[in-house]
Design an enzyme around this catalytic site. Sequence first.
Site, short mmCIF file in Angstrom:
data_model
loop_
_atom_site.label_atom_id
_atom_site.label_comp_id
_atom_site.label_asym_id
_atom_site.label_seq_id
_atom_site.Cartn_x
_atom_site.Cartn_y
_atom_site.Cartn_z
N GLU A 292 0.82 -1.22 0.00
CA GLU A 292 0.00 0.00 0.00
C GLU A 292 0.85 1.26 0.00
O GLU A 292 0.41 2.30 -0.47
CB GLU A 292 -0.93 0.01 1.22
CG GLU A 292 -2.16 -0.85 1.03
CD GLU A 292 -3.26 -0.60 2.07
OE1 GLU A 292 -2.97 -0.03 3.13
OE2 GLU A 292 -4.40 -1.02 1.79
N HIS B 186 9.00 -26.26 -1.90
CA HIS B 186 8.45 -27.30 -2.78
C HIS B 186 7.40 -26.72 -3.72
O HIS B 186 6.67 -27.45 -4.36
CB HIS B 186 7.86 -28.43 -1.94
CG HIS B 186 8.87 -29.02 -1.00
ND1 HIS B 186 9.72 -30.04 -1.39
CD2 HIS B 186 9.22 -28.69 0.26
CE1 HIS B 186 10.53 -30.33 -0.37
NE2 HIS B 186 10.25 -29.51 0.63
N LYS C 286 -13.08 1.07 -2.96
CA LYS C 286 -14.11 1.22 -1.93
C LYS C 286 -15.29 2.01 -2.50
O LYS C 286 -16.45 1.70 -2.25
CB LYS C 286 -13.54 1.98 -0.72
CG LYS C 286 -12.72 1.13 0.24
CD LYS C 286 -12.34 1.93 1.48
CE LYS C 286 -11.45 1.15 2.42
NZ LYS C 286 -10.93 1.95 3.53
O1 PA5 Z 1 -3.19 1.38 5.88
C1 PA5 Z 1 -4.33 1.75 5.70
O2 PA5 Z 1 -4.65 2.93 5.88
C2 PA5 Z 1 -5.44 0.79 5.33
O3 PA5 Z 1 -4.98 -0.44 5.00
C3 PA5 Z 1 -6.42 0.65 6.49
O4 PA5 Z 1 -5.73 0.20 7.62
C4 PA5 Z 1 -7.57 -0.31 6.18
O5 PA5 Z 1 -8.18 0.04 4.97
C5 PA5 Z 1 -8.62 -0.27 7.29
O6 PA5 Z 1 -9.10 1.02 7.46
P1 PA5 Z 1 -10.08 1.43 8.62
O7 PA5 Z 1 -9.43 1.19 9.92
O8 PA5 Z 1 -10.35 2.89 8.43
O9 PA5 Z 1 -11.32 0.61 8.49
#
Ligand code: PA5
Length: 422
Positions: A275, A296, A408
Amino acid sequence: MLAITYQDSQNRIGTEELNRYLQANKNVLEQVKNSRQGYEEVLGWMDPEEWASEQQLARLEEKAGEIRKNADAFVLIGVGGSNNAARAVIKGLKKEGPRVYYAGNTISPYQVHELLKELEGKSVYINVIAKNFETLEPGIGFRVLRKWLADNYGDQAGSRIIATGTPGSHLEKISRENGYTFFTFPESIGGRYSAICDVGLFPMAVAGADIRKVVQGVKDMRKLLYKTEGAENPAYYYGAVRNLLNQKGMKAEMLSFFEPRYNYFAKWWIQLFAESEGKEGKGICPISAQYSEDLHSVGQFIQEGTPMIFETFLDIKNQDASYILEKDLADDRFDYLNGKDLWEINKKAFEATYKAHIQSLPCFHIQVDQIDEYSFGELFYFFEFACYVSGMLLGINPFDQPGVEAYKKYMFEALGKDKPQE
Ligand code: PA5
């Protein structure tokens, strides 16, 4: 103390080339240390004193102690950055305490039924963790578990709910209205950088981990990274080498380990780098392998497939488990193993794999003293800092995730989120 080395028998990166790169980019390390690239608002994780002070730790330990006394089961509801760090430590250390279950990370009705079956007859507490409280999975998980708690505990249900969210959020509002305990998801810390604050530390404490040791590992690693320069700085060195490898066509990095206890740490690591760096058509694709099993499967590709992968071995120095293989009654032709310890055999498998892999691909070797709270703290801070440096070297913003936001949006449209509700 965590130690890192790098080897590549094909010398894809020459010593001079690396030194030139480290010298040319030394301002990046300086800027990271001084938090000066306009990311000030999301750098709360860099200083553990801010979100893991003595006072904060004591508060978390007190509530965790209460839950440990009263609960058989603790459900951690969260996804991505909201559960990955805690799950890495909980699954990695397996301490005694209430059994920890995970929800809010799947929409599978089958899984939901499985979880509810498991909770039957147990004393259950839940911790929902969500930064903006709009993400579908934890929203659904929280609904399901809230109903289950209400059905089982009536108006006492609220006292079994701990919500971790940003101050001023809708989650805080409903927590106040319904008497849930509310912990802070700092505005200044993004999900995947949230190991060392209420988000990661509270569930770890409920599961029996010593969170002070985690924080100590973080602090010691921070000290090291702030006082060292150039190749002496392990995070800068790692970030620089991986960027040079990327420029030379290495498009994937595989975190490999011979200890299955790191399986969930690998998930945390993958999220952090995927990310943070995978954007603008750039980045190194993070993947993982649990050896010796995956030798493997992917082992063949690693050594002789498309040369696009480098490997980062995560290794443990001190033995903490043992199983001696005894002579067998049957002549199974494995007698060369008689009297040998599985720990040693696993080490030999690592050494043999490393020796084979450095013939064909670049390999990092990261070694921690042991798998414990302290080394998890070191690893979290090391990789977060390295990811920040590496992202800066790559020329992207390591703290946003525009792609995730886009999917999203489509999902919300498909589910009619913003249509008037009946
Ligand atoms: O690193 C990030 O910002 C994302 O991966 C969030 O952690 C993930 O989408 C979950 O988000 P939230 O805690 O707002 O539900």
